[in-house]
Every structure is written in structure tokens, then in C-alpha cells.
Design a protein around this motif. Sequence first.
Motif, PDB file in Angstrom:
ATOM      1  N   UNK A 152       0.836  -1.211   0.000  1.00 24.07           N
ATOM      2  CA  UNK A 152       0.000   0.000   0.000  1.00 24.07           C
ATOM      3  C   UNK A 152       0.864   1.252   0.000  1.00 24.07           C
ATOM      4  N   UNK A 153       1.952   1.222   0.776  1.00 17.50           N
ATOM      5  CA  UNK A 153       2.870   2.363   0.804  1.00 17.50           C
ATOM      6  C   UNK A 153       3.500   2.564  -0.574  1.00 17.50           C
ATOM      7  N   UNK A 198       1.299  -7.428  -3.578  1.00 14.36           N
ATOM      8  CA  UNK A 198       0.430  -7.144  -4.727  1.00 14.36           C
ATOM      9  C   UNK A 198      -0.967  -6.739  -4.269  1.00 14.36           C
ATOM     10  N   UNK A 199      -1.490  -7.441  -3.275  1.00 16.77           N
ATOM     11  CA  UNK A 199      -2.832  -7.110  -2.781  1.00 16.77           C
ATOM     12  C   UNK A 199      -2.870  -5.717  -2.162  1.00 16.77           C
ATOM     13  N   UNK A 207      -6.604 -10.654   3.724  1.00 19.23           N
ATOM     14  CA  UNK A 207      -5.413 -10.765   2.889  1.00 19.23           C
ATOM     15  C   UNK A 207      -5.171 -12.235   2.586  1.00 19.23           C
ATOM     16  N   UNK A 208      -5.209 -12.581   1.322  1.00 23.09           N
ATOM     17  CA  UNK A 208      -5.045 -13.984   0.930  1.00 23.09           C
ATOM     18  C   UNK A 208      -3.618 -14.463   1.190  1.00 23.09           C
ATOM     19  N   UNK A 256      -4.881 -15.767  -5.992  1.00 23.18           N
ATOM     20  CA  UNK A 256      -6.223 -15.332  -6.365  1.00 23.18           C
ATOM     21  C   UNK A 256      -6.885 -14.723  -5.150  1.00 23.18           C
ATOM     22  N   UNK A 257      -7.413 -13.526  -5.318  1.00 22.95           N
ATOM     23  CA  UNK A 257      -8.015 -12.821  -4.189  1.00 22.95           C
ATOM     24  C   UNK A 257      -9.141 -11.932  -4.661  1.00 22.95           C
TER      25      UNK A 257
END
Length: 331
Positions: free
Chosen positions: A136-137, A166-167, A320-321, A330-331
Amino acid sequence: MKKSILKLTTLALAVTSCHVLAAVKPAVIYDTTGKFDKSFNEAVYQNGVKPMNAEGNKVREFEPQNEAQREQGLRKLASRGFSPIVAVGFNMVSAVTKVADEFPKTHFVVLDSTIKKPNVQSVVFKEHEGSFLVGAIAAKYSKTGVVGFIGGMDIPLIRKFECGYEQGAKYVNPKITVLQNMTGSTGAAFNDPAKGSELAKTQFSKGADVIYAAAGGTGLGVYQAAVDAGKYAIGVDSNQNHLHPGTMLTSMVKNVGQAAYNSWHEDMNGTWKPGIKVLGLEDNALSYAVDKYNEKLITPELKKYIDGLKADIIAGKIKVHDYTVDNTCKY
């Protein structure tokens, strides 16, 4: 008479307590990258071994120079009565599995993997949660809409870092591109700065302006490439912000040293248990580092936002997967 019995009981308890403490001889065996790898092993040394030593509980250390010495070192420590013995990293699994059978009364602790033995404690982490935060940062800082990830050995554990990253990036910007490369398929992939630099330069040439490295010593090459390119990098395991102030955006810290320290103290207190410990954000076992080296980069507004994501993950509002659950992202 009652006072005499009380004194004897107190004395017996004190003797028993001293016996327990005397029986604990903490030890650690690092992986072959060494305790000053500026990453995973050094985190155990700085935040686990040094505090124990400062308390007067001297930790015996062993640094294997090759794979064969992992097993030799474990056997040497166990035969000399050291216990608990902390084995650093998933590469230690084979050696611990074998030596634990040979020394059933010795307590072993393996970090970053699991072994089902009655005298082994396994400590694993929810790396995907911490990686989500630094993802996220990265997305918040990216001006190109492209960020990168460089892993060490291509195994599910390292894919777990990438998937969480990535998520986090796509939570902030669903349209962001996440480039990814793994360094290799053997343990050497964690100690190849030249390869790390090469991969980072390629990702920068494709538009990445922030790269997260989960690659041990290989990450040092990634960070230097970021300096040379005038881009940002994100460290891992230890707080690596100090390596290149102004370039290191943050570090995803795993409190592996604290985990080792806790296991040694559990044995001293008589509360040590075998089995699996799974530690995440809710346990303060993972964090993103903010210190004097990057405090100008992590603004109060950004910190408030990321801490909000952390709270939502802990509360279950953000799922969070975990790549290792089904070996997919996959999420």
C-alpha cells in the motif's frame, strides 16, 4: 514448626527454580548467509541474541559455512547440552528433523517453517499481512503506476510475500502494475546481490519506481540499484532503512529476534511447548519501519492511512489472501 516447614518449602522451591534456570543453555544456529546478512539472520542476532546476552543469559552461536555444517552444528550444540536451540530459516528443516530425533530431550525451535516433533517448536509468520502494508505504501508513492517485487528462492514462502504486496498495492490502486521476479531455485538465490541489481535495473527500465525485495542478501543489490536509478526500495525482515536513507521507503520487519528471545525465555520459565506458533499483525510480530532515516517519507497522513489498514486487517475487515493456503494469488 510451621515456620520451619515454610522455610524448607521456600528453600526447595528456590532450589528447584535455580535448577530449571541452570538447565537452560540457549543456542542459535544461523543459516549459511551468516548472522550479519543485514536481513533475516541479523534480525535474530540483534533482537534476540543481544538482549539475552545483556541479561546475562549467554547464547551460544554457530554459523555454518555450508549446508553440511547445518546438521553438524546442530548435533554439536545438542551433544553439549544446549537447549533450546533456535534454528534460523526454512533451510534448517532437514537438519532439525534429523537431529531432533537423535536428542529427544533437547528443545529445538525452527523459524519460518514447521516440523511436527514432540521436542520442536515451529514459529511461522503471516508475511502476507505485513507485505500488504508495504504494498500500500509503494502504491501511494508510485508516480508511474508500476511497482516491483524481487524475491529470492522461488518457493511458496517467498510467493507469500509477493502476493501480500500485490494485494496491498492494488487495494490502493486497482490499476497498478506489479512486476515480479524470483532470483533462483536454490538457496544461493538469497545471496546474489549482482543478480538482484540486474533484476532491479530491468524492472526500473519497465517503469517501476518502487521495488520491494524479499531476497535476503540479494536485496542489497536491489537497494543499490534503486540508489543509482534515483528510485525507491523497500527492505525486509530487519529494519534496513539505514542502509540507504532517502532511498529506503520503509522495511517490512519480521520480529524473528523477538520470537527467538521469547522461546528461550519460555524454557527458562518452564512454559515452553512444542507445536506451531503463527504470528501476525495482531501479535506485533510484523510491522513497517518508521525511524529517523525515513520519517520524512512516511508522512503523518500516510502513517495514519496505513495504520488504519493494519487495524482493518486485524479486525478482519480486510482479508489478505495467504498464497501458501492454495499456492495461488487469487483474491
